[in-house]
Design a protein around this motif. Structure first.
Motif, mmCIF file in Angstrom:
data_model
loop_
_atom_site.group_PDB
_atom_site.id
_atom_site.type_symbol
_atom_site.label_atom_id
_atom_site.label_comp_id
_atom_site.label_asym_id
_atom_site.label_seq_id
_atom_site.Cartn_x
_atom_site.Cartn_y
_atom_site.Cartn_z
ATOM 1 N N ALA A 111 0.762 -1.376 -0.091
ATOM 2 C CA ALA A 111 -0.174 0.135 0.060
ATOM 3 C C ALA A 111 1.054 1.315 -0.187
ATOM 4 N N VAL A 121 -1.923 6.122 0.392
ATOM 5 C CA VAL A 121 -3.301 5.454 0.600
ATOM 6 C C VAL A 121 -3.233 5.215 2.129
ATOM 7 N N VAL A 147 -6.737 -1.960 2.688
ATOM 8 C CA VAL A 147 -6.273 -1.982 1.417
ATOM 9 C C VAL A 147 -5.952 -3.493 1.081
ATOM 10 N N HIS A 169 -11.448 0.215 -6.706
ATOM 11 C CA HIS A 169 -10.262 -0.110 -7.351
ATOM 12 C C HIS A 169 -9.440 1.144 -7.578
ATOM 13 N N LEU A 170 -8.096 1.085 -7.224
ATOM 14 C CA LEU A 170 -7.386 2.243 -7.081
ATOM 15 C C LEU A 170 -6.829 2.249 -8.648
ATOM 16 N N PRO A 171 -6.729 3.631 -9.182
ATOM 17 C CA PRO A 171 -6.272 3.673 -10.251
ATOM 18 C C PRO A 171 -4.995 3.233 -10.891
ATOM 19 N N ASP A 172 -4.328 2.560 -10.327
ATOM 20 C CA ASP A 172 -2.902 2.293 -10.918
ATOM 21 C C ASP A 172 -2.908 0.900 -11.676
ATOM 22 N N ARG A 212 -7.261 -2.646 -4.343
ATOM 23 C CA ARG A 212 -8.453 -2.205 -4.022
ATOM 24 C C ARG A 212 -8.691 -1.674 -2.497
ATOM 25 N N LEU A 213 -9.494 -0.611 -2.395
ATOM 26 C CA LEU A 213 -9.763 -0.211 -1.008
ATOM 27 C C LEU A 213 -11.240 -0.770 -0.466
#
Length: 285
Positions: A108, A112, A126, A253-256, A261-262
């Motif tokens: 993480a 985040v 996370v 979903h994190l944008p990477d 995911r959160l």
């Protein structure tokens, strides 16, 4: 390194899906005694507009060159959900083996983690792409894994908490979920979807192998080949400190594009669950 899925998985998926559709549901007239549940191979081939011989080769893993039109026809004939349709395309079009260097360990990012710690009243975690816990805030830890060390996500490999492993192998987690059977089925269906997208992930293959050996319940659910992504819903828990909780969860979903995911849990304002969360939060201070 073996992959998470191979040609046999396409056949398994097709067989389990056609076994779940009756001739009546498909609009077909059934004749004679049926020796198989659901549709026969020739009936599905007829519905999809392909030859029985070609469909048989697909189901037996002898052909992996189906066109988009054929895959789409099978998806319609099998009445697949959007998640199942995407899964069928992944299985029918396996990606070349990834010969790049192994992926770096998931973690993480500091931003985040800072966000998690700022969410004092919201249990949040996370997660990595196959449900390793990369970080959790105090309330998320107290809600789902208060029996584990707060710093457990800092561990590496199998020593790091994994929500799927905990669900099947950890007695506390099993007792925590009032709807354990539904939670388990959804977890395995989601893992099936992820496995098709990451067939060369050694950590994911190791997790599936471990759970298949150590949990007959996991093995039975895995054999059903259900596929479903669950990004929101309700989670009914019986917490050892504050009792029954009915929580809404969201997976963001994190944008990477790494699959990190959160996961957040919230309660309706003024509800008994909101009061329970407030009490649990007090216990974390």
């Amino acid at each position: 390194m073996p992959t998470v899925h191979d040609a046999r998985d396409l056949g398994d998926f097709l067989r389990t899906r056609r076994a779940g559709i009756s001739p009546d549901e498909a609009g077909l007239t059934s004749y004679g005694t049926r020796r198989v549940p659901g549709l026969r191979r020739e009936e599905l081939a007829q519905l999809a507009g392909i030859s029985t011989a070609y469909y048989t080769r697909l189901e037996q893993g002898q052909s992996q060159a189906a066109s988009d039109a054929i895959i789409e026809s099978l998806a319609r004939a099998l009445r697949l959900t959007p998640d199942e349709r995407a899964h069928l395309f992944e299985l029918a079009r396996p990606r070349p083996a990834d010969r790049r260097r192994p992926p770096k360990p998931e973690r993480a990012g500091p931003g985040v983690v800072q966000l998690l710690e700022a969410m004092h009243d919201v249990p949040a975690l996370v997660l990595g792409r196959h449900n390793d816990v990369l970080s959790w805030n105090a309330l998320g830890h107290a809600l789902l894994a208060g029996h584990l060390d707060r710093q457990a996500p800092d561990a590496a490999g199998p020593d790091r908490p994994n929500l799927t492993r905990m669900l099947f192998l950890d007695a506390h987690t099993r007792e925590l979920h009032r709807d354990w059977a539904d939670e388990a089925a959804t977890s395995v269906a989601s893992l099936r979807y992820v496995a098709a997208h990451h067939p060369d992930d050694p950590a994911l293959a190791a997790l599936i192998g471990e759970l298949s050996l150590r949990s007959p319940e996991f093995a039975a659910l895995w054999a059903r080949h259900q596929v479903r992504l669950c990004s929101s819903g309700t989670r009914r828990l019986h917490h050892p400190v504050v009792g029954d909780l009915d929580l809404s969860f969201e997976v963001l979903h994190l944008p990477d594009a790494t699959g990190v995911r959160l996961l957040t849990h919230t309660a309706a304002p003024g509800s008994a669950t909101a009061q329970g969360l407030a009490l649990l939060n007090f216990h974390t201070l």
